[in-house]
Enzyme design. Structure first.
Site, PDB file in Angstrom:
ATOM      1  N   GLY A 135       0.827  -1.203   0.000  1.00 21.63           N
ATOM      2  CA  GLY A 135       0.000   0.000   0.000  1.00 21.63           C
ATOM      3  C   GLY A 135       0.857   1.246   0.000  1.00 21.63           C
ATOM      4  O   GLY A 135       2.059   1.188   0.306  1.00 21.63           O
ATOM      5  N   CYS A 170       5.108  -6.351   1.706  1.00 20.96           N
ATOM      6  CA  CYS A 170       5.497  -4.948   1.927  1.00 20.96           C
ATOM      7  C   CYS A 170       4.674  -4.344   3.072  1.00 20.96           C
ATOM      8  O   CYS A 170       4.897  -4.685   4.225  1.00 20.96           O
ATOM      9  CB  CYS A 170       5.357  -4.163   0.617  1.00 20.96           C
ATOM     10  SG  CYS A 170       6.259  -2.593   0.617  1.00 20.96           S
ATOM     11  N   TYR A 171       3.720  -3.476   2.792  1.00 21.69           N
ATOM     12  CA  TYR A 171       2.887  -2.908   3.854  1.00 21.69           C
ATOM     13  C   TYR A 171       2.231  -4.022   4.662  1.00 21.69           C
ATOM     14  O   TYR A 171       2.118  -3.950   5.894  1.00 21.69           O
ATOM     15  CB  TYR A 171       1.831  -1.988   3.241  1.00 21.69           C
ATOM     16  CG  TYR A 171       0.986  -1.241   4.240  1.00 21.69           C
ATOM     17  CD1 TYR A 171       1.418  -0.029   4.772  1.00 21.69           C
ATOM     18  CD2 TYR A 171      -0.253  -1.734   4.646  1.00 21.69           C
ATOM     19  CE1 TYR A 171       0.631   0.670   5.696  1.00 21.69           C
ATOM     20  CE2 TYR A 171      -1.038  -1.052   5.556  1.00 21.69           C
ATOM     21  CZ  TYR A 171      -0.592   0.156   6.076  1.00 21.69           C
ATOM     22  OH  TYR A 171      -1.362   0.841   6.990  1.00 21.69           O
ATOM     23  N   HIS A 184       8.182  -7.096  -3.556  1.00 18.47           N
ATOM     24  CA  HIS A 184       6.956  -7.434  -4.276  1.00 18.47           C
ATOM     25  C   HIS A 184       7.197  -8.656  -5.171  1.00 18.47           C
ATOM     26  O   HIS A 184       7.720  -8.527  -6.278  1.00 18.47           O
ATOM     27  CB  HIS A 184       6.490  -6.244  -5.114  1.00 18.47           C
ATOM     28  CG  HIS A 184       5.928  -5.122  -4.298  1.00 18.47           C
ATOM     29  ND1 HIS A 184       4.598  -5.043  -3.959  1.00 18.47           N
ATOM     30  CD2 HIS A 184       6.534  -4.053  -3.725  1.00 18.47           C
ATOM     31  CE1 HIS A 184       4.402  -3.967  -3.217  1.00 18.47           C
ATOM     32  NE2 HIS A 184       5.559  -3.349  -3.057  1.00 18.47           N
ATOM     33  N   GLU A 241       5.026 -10.245  -6.747  1.00 20.84           N
ATOM     34  CA  GLU A 241       4.012 -10.319  -7.804  1.00 20.84           C
ATOM     35  C   GLU A 241       4.416  -9.622  -9.096  1.00 20.84           C
ATOM     36  O   GLU A 241       3.797  -9.865 -10.145  1.00 20.84           O
ATOM     37  CB  GLU A 241       2.685  -9.728  -7.298  1.00 20.84           C
ATOM     38  CG  GLU A 241       2.689  -8.224  -7.055  1.00 20.84           C
ATOM     39  CD  GLU A 241       3.139  -7.811  -5.664  1.00 20.84           C
ATOM     40  OE1 GLU A 241       2.767  -6.705  -5.228  1.00 20.84           O
ATOM     41  OE2 GLU A 241       3.862  -8.599  -5.015  1.00 20.84           O
ATOM     42  N   SER A 297     -15.712  -1.015 -29.104  1.00 17.07           N
ATOM     43  CA  SER A 297     -14.651  -0.253 -29.769  1.00 17.07           C
ATOM     44  C   SER A 297     -13.981  -1.071 -30.859  1.00 17.07           C
ATOM     45  O   SER A 297     -13.284  -0.523 -31.707  1.00 17.07           O
ATOM     46  CB  SER A 297     -13.595   0.179 -28.746  1.00 17.07           C
ATOM     47  OG  SER A 297     -12.853  -0.942 -28.292  1.00 17.07           O
ATOM     48  N   GLY A 298     -14.149  -2.387 -30.810  1.00 15.89           N
ATOM     49  CA  GLY A 298     -13.465  -3.265 -31.752  1.00 15.89           C
ATOM     50  C   GLY A 298     -12.191  -3.856 -31.188  1.00 15.89           C
ATOM     51  O   GLY A 298     -11.597  -4.745 -31.800  1.00 15.89           O
ATOM     52  N   GLY A 299     -11.772  -3.368 -30.013  1.00 17.09           N
ATOM     53  CA  GLY A 299     -10.598  -3.925 -29.368  1.00 17.09           C
ATOM     54  C   GLY A 299     -10.932  -5.225 -28.665  1.00 17.09           C
ATOM     55  O   GLY A 299     -12.095  -5.632 -28.563  1.00 17.09           O
ATOM     56  N   VAL A 300      -9.915  -5.867 -28.142  1.00 19.01           N
ATOM     57  CA  VAL A 300     -10.123  -7.172 -27.517  1.00 19.01           C
ATOM     58  C   VAL A 300     -11.019  -7.071 -26.284  1.00 19.01           C
ATOM     59  O   VAL A 300     -11.870  -7.943 -26.049  1.00 19.01           O
ATOM     60  CB  VAL A 300      -8.762  -7.828 -27.163  1.00 19.01           C
ATOM     61  CG1 VAL A 300      -7.964  -6.985 -26.195  1.00 19.01           C
ATOM     62  CG2 VAL A 300      -8.967  -9.227 -26.594  1.00 19.01           C
ATOM     63  N   ASP A 301     -10.895  -5.993 -25.493  1.00 18.55           N
ATOM     64  CA  ASP A 301     -11.653  -5.894 -24.243  1.00 18.55           C
ATOM     65  C   ASP A 301     -13.151  -5.832 -24.497  1.00 18.55           C
ATOM     66  O   ASP A 301     -13.923  -6.619 -23.946  1.00 18.55           O
ATOM     67  CB  ASP A 301     -11.210  -4.662 -23.446  1.00 18.55           C
ATOM     68  CG  ASP A 301      -9.712  -4.601 -23.252  1.00 18.55           C
ATOM     69  OD1 ASP A 301      -9.090  -5.678 -23.219  1.00 18.55           O
ATOM     70  OD2 ASP A 301      -9.167  -3.495 -23.143  1.00 18.55           O
ATOM     71  N   SER A 302     -13.582  -4.874 -25.320  1.00 22.31           N
ATOM     72  CA  SER A 302     -15.016  -4.732 -25.552  1.00 22.31           C
ATOM     73  C   SER A 302     -15.567  -5.908 -26.354  1.00 22.31           C
ATOM     74  O   SER A 302     -16.720  -6.307 -26.176  1.00 22.31           O
ATOM     75  CB  SER A 302     -15.322  -3.409 -26.260  1.00 22.31           C
ATOM     76  OG  SER A 302     -14.699  -3.342 -27.527  1.00 22.31           O
ATOM     77  N   SER A 303     -14.757  -6.488 -27.239  1.00 25.88           N
ATOM     78  CA  SER A 303     -15.214  -7.640 -28.018  1.00 25.88           C
ATOM     79  C   SER A 303     -15.448  -8.853 -27.117  1.00 25.88           C
ATOM     80  O   SER A 303     -16.459  -9.555 -27.241  1.00 25.88           O
ATOM     81  CB  SER A 303     -14.203  -7.982 -29.114  1.00 25.88           C
ATOM     82  OG  SER A 303     -14.072  -6.934 -30.045  1.00 25.88           O
ATOM     83  N   LYS A 331      -5.089  -7.626 -19.249  1.00 24.54           N
ATOM     84  CA  LYS A 331      -5.232  -7.843 -20.689  1.00 24.54           C
ATOM     85  C   LYS A 331      -4.925  -9.280 -21.089  1.00 24.54           C
ATOM     86  O   LYS A 331      -5.652  -9.868 -21.890  1.00 24.54           O
ATOM     87  CB  LYS A 331      -4.298  -6.880 -21.433  1.00 24.54           C
ATOM     88  CG  LYS A 331      -4.359  -6.989 -22.944  1.00 24.54           C
ATOM     89  CD  LYS A 331      -5.624  -6.369 -23.525  1.00 24.54           C
ATOM     90  CE  LYS A 331      -5.571  -4.867 -23.402  1.00 24.54           C
ATOM     91  NZ  LYS A 331      -6.719  -4.228 -24.085  1.00 24.54           N
TER      92      LYS A 331
END
Length: 519
Positions: A57, A84-85, A173, A175, A228-234, A375
């Site tokens: 954090g 960490c925190y 970290h 991760e 939008s045509g991108g991978v996320d919205s598709s 992503k």
């Protein structure tokens, strides 16, 4: 609500990397959920997690109002790992001393492994390994009954554990990608210490989301999706379509801020492969009018976000009067970079148009099935859903489009210049066979002009910056080392083929400290 009896509970103390922890856990095919540290002990007991991870954090444990640990968590009888925190909270709960460090440590550090019985199983005692540090406090005394598991030059107590009490902590970290063996450390916690099964997949995620969306929307309401045509919205569209069928309509908005031929490509891909009702709205003149004279990037995102909602509201009225939901392809990096310090634990980096840029009087309920994914995870879900690689493998493209790649007012002339330069850049990357090696590549039109010599005459024209990065999740990124001859060819073509440009520069900043986009 899914039972955590086979999984991990992550308590979020505000780190920009919290979701990276979840991502690493899910990469190991272990289910996990992120929740605020204010959840009650009774709630945790009901969920029966195999283990608990306390995130990092931005606070010092001594800051006024800094989030604290419920001391009962360390006595639940399940393994607890503080990062960490989170390590400071474990140390304090165990009676050890935490103090402000003499100086903040940020970046790579050389870690020495001191004990190999727990988190560092598989390492050699005395082995040195690179880790990523980001802290202003440090643990100054080892808690009673704890074993020192790792140390570094600036953090003598960089790792500790008490196996009998099932308590563990690391200063660094594990991760992030900058800790090369961090995945091994986390897997030791998941499998050797917590005994988690490795059975969580993209298929599980899809089935859970389809059920959740179907139950939430019910049998009578419709939804629209901002495509939008991108991978996320598709991927979001196909996922919601599985839940709602023909009660989903996708709206593609041409806002005048697209790349060259983007609208034609999106329509072709979507109509050919996805088979979902698609409506195209040309609103380019409205967006450009509202952006006239706007230079501040936060204001650009706000204007664009509000205008999108105006368009969606109008489009929804044509779909039917039973539209109550708006589907967005929002990802977790959008969320954590947009959160205000006053509204949540994570620090605000920039307002994403689909998060903090939304109109306050939103007329729809949001459906954001990918909100907790990165992503690469979205791409896994897309492949599981059967989307073609032409869609799944596309580079990210921001919802505000070229408006945030023109540094300054997004005028038609500036957008035209950038559109041509960007098209040449991507064409050459594909021609060189490098597209799939790069996470994201794009051109930026800078708000400066430079002196040049063209045709034996002085010029005073625009500067284009090129950006290309490699990444696995979008939270950290390194600049892509182009072969010099490819970079030279790109620069030559842009200067010779794009009117008004006489200089091309290449951005060699990593994230952090820079972000991937310039605005």
């Amino acid at each position: 609500m899914i039972d955590l009896a086979h999984g991990i509970l992550i308590l979020d103390y505000g780190s920009q990397y919290t979701q990276l922890i979840a991502r690493r856990v899910r990469e190991a095919r272990v289910f996990c959920e992120i929740h605020p540290p204010t959840v009650s002990l009774d709630w945790i007991r009901e969920r029966r997690p195999r283990g608990v991870i306390l995130s990092g954090g931005p606070n010092s444990v001594y800051d006024e109002g800094a989030p604290q640990l419920n001391p009962g968590i360390v006595t639940l009888g399940v393994p607890v790992l503080g990062v960490c925190y989170g390590m400071y909270l474990v140390a304090q709960a165990a009676g050890a001393q935490v103090e402000k460090a003499g100086r903040r440590e940020y970046g790579r550090a050389d870690l020495e492994v001191r004990d190999t019985s727990g988190l560092f199983r598989g390492f050699d005692r005395g082995e040195r390994t690179a880790v990523w540090m980001s802290h202003g406090d440090h643990v100054t005394t080892l808690p009673d009954g704890f074993v020192l598991s790792a140390s570094s030059a600036n953090s003598p107590i960089a790792g500790f554990e008490a196996a009998d009490r099932k308590l563990y902590g690391v200063q660094f970290h594990p991760e992030v990608a900058h800790t090369p063996r961090g995945g091994e450390i986390l897997r030791n916690f998941l499998f050797e210490i917590c005994g988690c099964p490795s059975d969580w997949t993209a298929g599980h995620f899809i089935r859970d989301q389809v059920t959740t969306i179907r139950d939430r929307v019910g049998p009578d309401k419709r939804a629209i999706c901002g495509l939008s045509g991108g991978v996320d919205s598709s991927v979001a569209a196909v996922l919601v379509h599985q839940a709602l069928g023909d009660r989903l309509t996708c709206i593609f908005v041409d806002h005048g801020l697209l790349r060259l031929h983007e609208r034609d490509q999106v329509e072709r891909l979507f109509r050919a492969h996805l088979g979902i009702d698609l409506r195209v709205v040309d609103a380019s003149s409205r967006f450009l009018e509202r952006l006239d004279g706007v230079e501040d990037p936060e204001e650009k995102r706000r204007v664009i976000g509000h205008t999108f909602i105006d368009i969606f509201e109008e489009a929804a009225s044509e779909v039917g009067d039973d539209v109550g939901y708006l589907v967005q392809g929002t990802l977790y990096p959008d969320v954590i970079e947009s959160v205000s310090p006053k509204g949540g634990p994570s620090a605000k980096i920039k307002t994403h148009h689909n998060v903090g840029g939304l109109r306050p009087d939103l007329p729809f309920e949001l459906i954001e099935p990918l909100r907790e994914l990165f992503k690469d995870e979205v791409r896994q879900v897309g492949r599981e859903l059967g989307l073609p690689e032409e869609i799944v493998g596309r580079h990210p493209f921001p919802g505000p489009g070229l408006a945030i790649r023109v540094l300054g007012p997004a005028t038609p002339a500036a957008l035209g210049t950038l559109r041509e330069a960007d098209a040449i850049y991507l064409e050459e990357i594909r021609e060189a066979g490098l597209y799939d090696q790069i996470w994201q590549a794009f051109a930026v039109l800078l708000p400066v002009r430079a002196v040049g010599v063209m045709g034996d005459a002085r010029t005073y024209e625009n500067v284009v910056a090129l950006r290309a990065v490699t990444s696995s999740d979008g939270m950290t990124a390194d600049w892509y080392p182009f072969p010099p001859e490819v970079l030279a060819r790109i620069a030559d073509r842009i200067i010779n083929e794009v009117d008004g440009v006489n200089r091309v520069v290449y951005d060699v900043s990593s994230k952090p400290p820079a972000t991937i986009e310039w605005e």
